[in-house]
Design an enzyme around this catalytic site. Structure first.
Site, mmCIF file in Angstrom:
data_model
loop_
_atom_site.group_PDB
_atom_site.id
_atom_site.type_symbol
_atom_site.label_atom_id
_atom_site.label_comp_id
_atom_site.label_asym_id
_atom_site.label_seq_id
_atom_site.Cartn_x
_atom_site.Cartn_y
_atom_site.Cartn_z
ATOM 1 C CG MET A 179 -19.162 -41.407 29.069
ATOM 2 S SD MET A 179 -19.092 -40.290 27.855
ATOM 3 C CE MET A 179 -20.214 -39.453 28.051
ATOM 4 N N GLY A 204 -24.946 -44.276 27.760
ATOM 5 C CA GLY A 204 -25.870 -43.575 26.601
ATOM 6 C C GLY A 204 -26.979 -42.947 27.654
ATOM 7 N N GLY A 205 -26.787 -42.743 28.898
ATOM 8 C CA GLY A 205 -28.194 -41.834 29.938
ATOM 9 C C GLY A 205 -27.146 -41.431 30.665
ATOM 10 C CB VAL A 206 -29.847 -38.633 31.964
ATOM 11 C CG1 VAL A 206 -30.410 -39.660 33.266
ATOM 12 C CG2 VAL A 206 -29.273 -37.087 32.504
ATOM 13 C CB SER A 262 -22.749 -43.104 31.929
ATOM 14 O OG SER A 262 -23.578 -42.950 31.206
ATOM 15 C CG LEU A 294 -17.842 -50.748 28.469
ATOM 16 C CD1 LEU A 294 -17.977 -51.823 29.630
ATOM 17 C CD2 LEU A 294 -16.732 -50.640 27.608
ATOM 18 C CB CYS A 330 -22.782 -57.190 33.993
ATOM 19 S SG CYS A 330 -22.105 -55.467 32.190
ATOM 20 N N GLY A 341 -21.684 -44.049 36.155
ATOM 21 C CA GLY A 341 -22.515 -43.649 36.712
ATOM 22 C C GLY A 341 -23.619 -44.213 37.906
ATOM 23 C CB CYS A 381 -28.838 -54.460 28.281
ATOM 24 S SG CYS A 381 -27.517 -55.919 28.808
#
Length: 383
Positions: A7, A9-11, A13, A32, A101, A125, A199
């Site tokens: 997860m 923190g986005g929609v 996932s 993470l 990544c 996601g 990121c």
């Protein structure tokens, strides 16, 4: 199944985790922590890996009623992604850190830890699809929504990793539907903007970031004849196909713009020239891997350390949202070292060493390789 939902923190996932719960899986959420200094990163549309993202992921997990943890992968991320990014630019190549990544963190370190803890699969996601092929092995395919399809950045996944990967957004027709579903579920991230940049470079200023993390020495900008045209501010901060920021005072004889054709880190030179010299129709790649079973033409090589496979038809993509180009591919081995060769039906431009070429047959991802060389093998006009 016991499923570990990554997860961010986005929609995407968050909805993926929710669908995994709906499917009857025993789901645990994990965020993470990839940055050593998350408090210094920008929040909002252009960033990720921030403290705010961790909180958003926690809120989503709480709403879904699933356990939630934060795992610190910052040291591994630094070594396998950030340091690699710097090393690739220092060598004059243009890397894709998102693919690295996925290769080293999300579907290596994360999956390894998940399996060790007794989980059966990792859920993300990503917009991509895992299906069972006619031979019973898992295959990676494009998502239903080609506009959001992320199969390119997942081209590094191995057959074993695909066996433990779940992508609940595979058949979703649009991002708008994901947001609408998040709204219906009462998830606070329903309207959270997407992150688009690297990121760890949330402001998008790659040149500025590189200047802070490596030595960028001034050097010569030359044409293909070796004539000096100007001075650059660090060869490693340029990339093949670049036009802006060259600061060449002398115009080309034909008055047309010049583009970066080559980076020469050993001599600290940037080679520029006309647009038509960017056109290439042959690419060669190192460290090839296959997303599932290799093509039968490659499998037929067996263990022969010196061999050349038969050619096979593919489409090839060299950017995350680039257009797939028809081509023919084959694999060679020299002293056991494999090399992937691709001949494009139509010339492409702006292909740089260090980029990843991902091969498809229809919607299926065959595999990928890191571009080591790209050149024109037959005359053609600029594309």
């Amino acid at each position: 199944m016991r499923v570990l939902a990554a997860m961010s923190g986005g929609v995407d996932s968050a909805v993926a985790a929710a669908r995994a719960v709906d499917a009857g899986h025993e789901v645990t959420g994990v965020h993470l922590a990839l940055s050593r200094t998350p408090g210094t990163l920008r929040t909002g549309a252009r960033g990720c890996c921030t403290i705010e993202d961790s909180r958003d992921a926690w809120r989503a997990a709480e709403k879904l009623g699933i356990p939630y943890y934060v795992w610190d992968f910052s040291e591994r991320f630094q070594a396998d992604v950030v340091d690699d990014f710097v090393a690739e630019y220092a060598a004059g190549r243009t890397p894709n850190p998102c693919m690295r990544c996925n290769e080293k963190i999300k579907f290596a370190a994360l999956l390894e830890k998940a399996l060790a803890l007794g989980f059966d699969a990792v859920c993300t996601g990503h917009y991509a699809k895992v299906v069972e092929g006619p031979d019973g092995h898992k295959e990676l395919h494009r998502a239903a929504d080609w506009a959001k399809d992320q199969s390119y950045v997942l081209g590094v996944l191995t057959a074993e990793q695909l066996e433990h990967a779940i992508f609940p957004l595979a058949e979703t027709p649009s991002k708008a539907q994901v947001r609408a579903e998040a709204e219906e579920r009462g998830l606070s991230v329903a309207t959270k903007p997407d992150s688009h940049d690297i990121c760890f470079i949330p402001d998008g200023d790659t040149r500025g970031w590189l200047a802070d993390h490596m030595d960028l020495d001034p050097g010569r900008i030359v044409d293909t004849e070796g004539n000096e045209l100007g001075e650059h501010r660090g060869a490693q901060a340029y990339t093949v196909g670049q036009r802006r920021g060259l600061h060449i005072g002398r115009p080309a004889p034909d008055g047309k713009p010049r583009f970066v054709l080559e980076i020469r880190p050993k001599t600290n030179e940037v080679v520029v020239g006309p647009e038509q010299l960017l056109a290439i129709d042959v690419m060669e790649g190192i460290r090839p891997s296959w997303a599932g079973l290799p093509p039968r033409e490659v499998a037929a090589l067996g263990a022969d350390p010196k061999a050349r496979s038969e050619e096979f038809e593919v489409t090839v993509q060299v950017r995350a949202h680039g257009d797939p180009a028809p081509a023919r591919a084959w694999l060679t081995r020299s002293e056991g070292t494999p090399r992937l060769h691709v001949r494009l039906d139509t010339a492409q431009r702006g292909v740089a060493p260090g980029q990843t070429m991902v091969l498809y047959q229809g919607t299926r991802v065959l595999g990928q390789a890191t571009i080591d060389a790209a050149f024109a093998d037959r005359p053609h006009a600029a594309v």
